[in-house]
Design a protein around this motif. Structure first.
Motif, PDB file in Angstrom:
ATOM      1  N   ASN A 191     -16.973   6.807  21.995  1.00 55.22           N
ATOM      2  CA  ASN A 191     -17.620   8.067  22.394  1.00 55.22           C
ATOM      3  C   ASN A 191     -17.857   8.974  21.186  1.00 55.22           C
ATOM      4  OD1 ASN A 191     -18.570  10.233  23.980  1.00 55.22           O
ATOM      5  ND2 ASN A 191     -16.501  11.097  24.088  1.00 55.22           N
ATOM      6  N   THR A 192     -18.871   8.633  20.395  1.00 50.47           N
ATOM      7  CA  THR A 192     -19.275   9.457  19.252  1.00 50.47           C
ATOM      8  C   THR A 192     -20.710   9.931  19.468  1.00 50.47           C
ATOM      9  OG1 THR A 192     -20.315   7.721  17.914  1.00 50.47           O
ATOM     10  CG2 THR A 192     -17.892   7.906  17.804  1.00 50.47           C
ATOM     11  N   PRO A 193     -21.229  10.800  18.579  1.00 55.85           N
ATOM     12  CA  PRO A 193     -22.627  11.228  18.709  1.00 55.85           C
ATOM     13  C   PRO A 193     -23.642  10.162  18.294  1.00 55.85           C
ATOM     14  CG  PRO A 193     -21.318  12.897  17.573  1.00 55.85           C
ATOM     15  CD  PRO A 193     -20.485  11.657  17.631  1.00 55.85           C
ATOM     16  N   TYR A 194     -23.202   8.936  18.040  1.00 53.12           N
ATOM     17  CA  TYR A 194     -24.114   7.865  17.622  1.00 53.12           C
ATOM     18  C   TYR A 194     -25.321   7.761  18.553  1.00 53.12           C
ATOM     19  CZ  TYR A 194     -25.797   3.085  16.787  1.00 53.12           C
ATOM     20  OH  TYR A 194     -26.595   1.989  16.541  1.00 53.12           O
ATOM     21  N   TYR A 195     -25.068   7.794  19.855  1.00 50.51           N
ATOM     22  CA  TYR A 195     -26.154   7.587  20.812  1.00 50.51           C
ATOM     23  C   TYR A 195     -27.060   8.809  20.932  1.00 50.51           C
ATOM     24  CZ  TYR A 195     -23.601   3.375  21.866  1.00 50.51           C
ATOM     25  OH  TYR A 195     -22.968   2.160  21.748  1.00 50.51           O
ATOM     26  N   ASN A 196     -26.608   9.940  20.400  1.00 49.30           N
ATOM     27  CA  ASN A 196     -27.475  11.114  20.325  1.00 49.30           C
ATOM     28  C   ASN A 196     -28.402  11.036  19.119  1.00 49.30           C
ATOM     29  OD1 ASN A 196     -24.582  12.128  21.327  1.00 49.30           O
ATOM     30  ND2 ASN A 196     -26.139  13.358  22.356  1.00 49.30           N
ATOM     31  N   LYS A 197     -27.949  10.354  18.061  1.00 47.66           N
ATOM     32  CA  LYS A 197     -28.622  10.443  16.761  1.00 47.66           C
ATOM     33  C   LYS A 197     -29.547   9.276  16.449  1.00 47.66           C
ATOM     34  CE  LYS A 197     -24.939  11.173  14.117  1.00 47.66           C
ATOM     35  NZ  LYS A 197     -24.195  11.573  12.891  1.00 47.66           N
ATOM     36  N   VAL A 198     -29.281   8.096  16.995  1.00 47.29           N
ATOM     37  CA  VAL A 198     -30.101   6.942  16.633  1.00 47.29           C
ATOM     38  C   VAL A 198     -31.462   6.995  17.319  1.00 47.29           C
ATOM     39  CG1 VAL A 198     -28.117   5.455  16.189  1.00 47.29           C
ATOM     40  CG2 VAL A 198     -29.074   5.563  18.503  1.00 47.29           C
TER      41      VAL A 198
ATOM     42  N   LEU B 178       0.831  -1.196   0.000  1.00 43.53           N
ATOM     43  CA  LEU B 178       0.000   0.000   0.000  1.00 43.53           C
ATOM     44  C   LEU B 178       0.869   1.249   0.000  1.00 43.53           C
ATOM     45  CD1 LEU B 178      -2.653  -1.172   2.621  1.00 43.53           C
ATOM     46  CD2 LEU B 178      -2.839  -1.229   0.123  1.00 43.53           C
ATOM     47  N   LYS B 179       0.329   2.312  -0.577  1.00 48.57           N
ATOM     48  CA  LYS B 179       1.060   3.574  -0.655  1.00 48.57           C
ATOM     49  C   LYS B 179       1.176   4.232   0.720  1.00 48.57           C
ATOM     50  CE  LYS B 179      -0.645   4.675  -5.323  1.00 48.57           C
ATOM     51  NZ  LYS B 179      -1.447   5.632  -6.120  1.00 48.57           N
ATOM     52  N   SER B 180       2.156   5.093   0.856  1.00 51.47           N
ATOM     53  CA  SER B 180       2.246   5.940   2.037  1.00 51.47           C
ATOM     54  C   SER B 180       1.038   6.862   2.077  1.00 51.47           C
ATOM     55  CB  SER B 180       3.527   6.773   2.009  1.00 51.47           C
ATOM     56  OG  SER B 180       4.670   5.939   2.002  1.00 51.47           O
ATOM     57  N   ILE B 181       0.595   7.218   3.272  1.00 53.94           N
ATOM     58  CA  ILE B 181      -0.608   8.041   3.413  1.00 53.94           C
ATOM     59  C   ILE B 181      -0.499   9.337   2.617  1.00 53.94           C
ATOM     60  CG2 ILE B 181      -2.061   9.311   5.040  1.00 53.94           C
ATOM     61  CD1 ILE B 181      -2.311   6.242   5.210  1.00 53.94           C
ATOM     62  N   ASN B 182       0.668   9.969   2.617  1.00 53.68           N
ATOM     63  CA  ASN B 182       0.799  11.259   1.926  1.00 53.68           C
ATOM     64  C   ASN B 182       0.767  11.138   0.407  1.00 53.68           C
ATOM     65  OD1 ASN B 182       3.309  10.179   1.397  1.00 53.68           O
ATOM     66  ND2 ASN B 182       4.469  11.721   2.552  1.00 53.68           N
ATOM     67  N   GLN B 183       0.685   9.904  -0.102  1.00 53.72           N
ATOM     68  CA  GLN B 183       0.565   9.689  -1.541  1.00 53.72           C
ATOM     69  C   GLN B 183      -0.816   9.164  -1.923  1.00 53.72           C
ATOM     70  OE1 GLN B 183       3.740   6.950  -2.458  1.00 53.72           O
ATOM     71  NE2 GLN B 183       5.352   8.472  -2.143  1.00 53.72           N
ATOM     72  N   GLN B 184      -1.729   9.118  -0.950  1.00 46.80           N
ATOM     73  CA  GLN B 184      -3.022   8.471  -1.193  1.00 46.80           C
ATOM     74  C   GLN B 184      -4.153   9.459  -1.465  1.00 46.80           C
ATOM     75  OE1 GLN B 184      -4.442   5.365   1.340  1.00 46.80           O
ATOM     76  NE2 GLN B 184      -2.414   4.489   1.705  1.00 46.80           N
ATOM     77  N   VAL B 185      -5.127   8.952  -2.231  1.00 51.08           N
ATOM     78  CA  VAL B 185      -6.430   9.585  -2.369  1.00 51.08           C
ATOM     79  C   VAL B 185      -7.423   8.692  -1.624  1.00 51.08           C
ATOM     80  CG1 VAL B 185      -8.281  10.263  -3.933  1.00 51.08           C
ATOM     81  CG2 VAL B 185      -5.881  10.601  -4.606  1.00 51.08           C
ATOM     82  N   VAL B 186      -8.092   9.259  -0.632  1.00 54.87           N
ATOM     83  CA  VAL B 186      -8.921   8.473   0.283  1.00 54.87           C
ATOM     84  C   VAL B 186     -10.357   8.976   0.265  1.00 54.87           C
ATOM     85  CG1 VAL B 186      -9.199   7.688   2.663  1.00 54.87           C
ATOM     86  CG2 VAL B 186      -6.897   8.149   1.769  1.00 54.87           C
ATOM     87  N   ALA B 187     -11.302   8.065   0.093  1.00 61.09           N
ATOM     88  CA  ALA B 187     -12.728   8.395   0.211  1.00 61.09           C
ATOM     89  C   ALA B 187     -13.245   7.848   1.531  1.00 61.09           C
ATOM     90  CB  ALA B 187     -13.513   7.795  -0.947  1.00 61.09           C
ATOM     91  N   ILE B 188     -13.946   8.696   2.283  1.00 57.05           N
ATOM     92  CA  ILE B 188     -14.455   8.306   3.598  1.00 57.05           C
ATOM     93  C   ILE B 188     -15.966   8.530   3.616  1.00 57.05           C
ATOM     94  CG2 ILE B 188     -14.316   8.715   6.084  1.00 57.05           C
ATOM     95  CD1 ILE B 188     -11.486   9.974   5.412  1.00 57.05           C
ATOM     96  N   VAL B 189     -16.690   7.447   3.785  1.00 57.95           N
ATOM     97  CA  VAL B 189     -18.155   7.479   3.745  1.00 57.95           C
ATOM     98  C   VAL B 189     -18.690   7.449   5.170  1.00 57.95           C
ATOM     99  CG1 VAL B 189     -20.213   6.388   2.788  1.00 57.95           C
ATOM    100  CG2 VAL B 189     -18.023   6.192   1.578  1.00 57.95           C
ATOM    101  N   GLY B 190     -19.604   8.369   5.471  1.00 58.44           N
ATOM    102  CA  GLY B 190     -20.077   8.507   6.847  1.00 58.44           C
ATOM    103  C   GLY B 190     -19.146   9.410   7.636  1.00 58.44           C
ATOM    104  N   ALA B 191     -18.791  10.554   7.029  1.00 59.06           N
ATOM    105  CA  ALA B 191     -17.710  11.386   7.572  1.00 59.06           C
ATOM    106  C   ALA B 191     -18.174  12.656   8.271  1.00 59.06           C
ATOM    107  CB  ALA B 191     -16.740  11.760   6.445  1.00 59.06           C
ATOM    108  N   SER B 192     -19.462  12.886   8.368  1.00 55.16           N
ATOM    109  CA  SER B 192     -19.893  14.167   8.928  1.00 55.16           C
ATOM    110  C   SER B 192     -19.682  14.261  10.437  1.00 55.16           C
ATOM    111  CB  SER B 192     -21.374  14.426   8.591  1.00 55.16           C
ATOM    112  OG  SER B 192     -22.189  13.408   9.147  1.00 55.16           O
ATOM    113  N   SER B 193     -19.601  13.116  11.116  1.00 59.14           N
ATOM    114  CA  SER B 193     -19.418  13.128  12.566  1.00 59.14           C
ATOM    115  C   SER B 193     -18.679  11.878  13.003  1.00 59.14           C
ATOM    116  CB  SER B 193     -20.776  13.211  13.284  1.00 59.14           C
ATOM    117  OG  SER B 193     -21.529  12.027  13.063  1.00 59.14           O
ATOM    118  N   GLY B 194     -18.336  11.831  14.297  1.00 57.27           N
ATOM    119  CA  GLY B 194     -17.810  10.626  14.896  1.00 57.27           C
ATOM    120  C   GLY B 194     -16.525  10.103  14.290  1.00 57.27           C
ATOM    121  N   ILE B 195     -16.457   8.782  14.157  1.00 58.94           N
ATOM    122  CA  ILE B 195     -15.253   8.113  13.667  1.00 58.94           C
ATOM    123  C   ILE B 195     -14.875   8.591  12.275  1.00 58.94           C
ATOM    124  CG2 ILE B 195     -14.335   5.875  12.920  1.00 58.94           C
ATOM    125  CD1 ILE B 195     -16.062   4.629  15.214  1.00 58.94           C
TER     126      ILE B 195
END
Length: 339
Positions: free
Chosen positions: A194-201, A4-21
């Motif tokens: 400890n994320t906002p999961y328990y506030n939102k579900v 795998l590439k070094s992080i500084n060479q990567q393009v990363v997509a993160i789904v579910g990114a507005s809060s928490g993890i």
């Protein structure tokens, strides 16, 4: 062996990114120089996240998407490649839940949790894998839960969805091996975080829900995700308690049933009243929780085994030393070994 590439060479997509993890993960990738595409249903959360990344000198865009719709998930991958030319790592963290006895969960609610937590993960793989295959390598990192290994009461749709994610990843992993394509498939299984999961579900417990303490901070999970984006890893249980849960479930599921009978019901209830009609994010996003941490920082503890998991030579050296020590003690205790 997947390289795998070094992080500084990567393009990363993160789904579910507005809060928490997901949000913390995006920030960590950006701090280490990755180009980041973030997606979720909350446009306010995504916009504020991209602005935060850009203020610290990072490169990020956002895509509004509901993971229960394949075309919207596909649009995340397509936009990533359109803007940055490729996709190196896909992190799938979107999830929702309903905390209630099974008999109080409607068919529509159960289906929705499965659609988001399990089918959404499958859609993520369908959207991301063609681009990763085109690159000839990459990482598909799925955020499931320790509940992929051990279900708990009052969370039947969530537990079912996380068990399903583990099955999905196991199947994908072997198919890619059969094709000879070096794509790393990782199952990240957090303990109670400890994320906002328990506030939102949605809750039908009459009170605001909580995970069974202790909690761990989201940064611990994000650390594991960033690590596995560089180091091919099959499974990563985040949090010492999660590893104990996994071990106890393997040793004696019946014992764990008895334990959950004692702690699983009171342990998921706070003393704060909350109506069944309170706003929740099961079907639509809700405002006000576009942050990393939840309300339980006072219940968080450190985890020590995660560091060992990120340093395998030391981990296995310690295991070997412990095994040798046990063998030496047993040998000394066996008949015929008196001095």
């Amino acid at each position: 062996m997947t390289q795998l590439k070094s992080i500084n060479q990567q393009v990363v997509a993160i789904v579910g990114a507005s809060s928490g993890i997901g949000r913390e993960t995006a920030l960590q990738f950006a701090k280490r120089g990755a180009k980041v595409v973030v997606a979720a249903r909350s446009e306010s959360g995504l916009r504020s996240l991209v602005e935060e990344i850009q203020r610290m000198g990072g490169d990020a865009i956002y895509v509004l998407a509901d993971v229960s719709d394949f075309e919207q998930v596909k649009a995340i991958a397509d936009k990533t490649v359109q803007v940055y030319g490729r996709l190196d790592t896909w992190v799938h963290a979107a999830a929702t839940g309903v905390l209630a006895p099974f008999e109080k969960i409607t068919p529509e609610e159960f289906k929705r949790v499965i659609d988001v937590n399990l089918t959404g993960q499958a859609y993520g793989a369908m959207a991301a894998l063609p681009h990763l295959k085109r690159e000839g390598r990459g990482a598909f990192i799925s955020i499931s839960s320790v509940e992929a290994r051990r279900a708990i009461p009052l969370q039947s749709p969530y537990s079912a969805s996380k068990h399903g994610v583990e099955g999905l990843l196991e199947s994908l992993r072997v198919e890619l091996m059969h094709e000879g394509i070096p794509i790393s498939i990782t199952n990240i299984m957090p303990s109670v975080i400890n994320t906002p999961y328990y506030n939102k579900v949605r809750t039908k417990l009459g009170v605001k829900p909580t995970g069974v303490p202790p909690y761990y901070q989201p940064s611990l999970v994000a650390d594991a995700i960033v690590y596995t984006a560089e180091h091919p890893t099959r499974d990563f249980i985040v949090g010492d308690v999660g590893k104990v849960v996994d071990l106890l479930q393997k040793v004696s599921p019946q014992l764990f049933d008895a334990l959950l009978l004692i702690i699983g019901f009171p342990g998921q209830r706070t003393n704060e009243p909350k109506s069944e009609d309170a706003p929740h994010n099961v079907f639509e996003p809700i405002e006000g929780y576009d942050r990393v941490e939840g309300d339980f920082s006072n219940l968080t503890i450190p985890s020590f085994s995660d560091w060992l998991d990120k340093n395998p030579p030391i981990k296995w050296g310690a295991v070997a030393a412990a095994t040798l020590g046990v063998a030496t003690v047993l040998k000394a205790l066996l008949p015929g070994n008196d001095a």
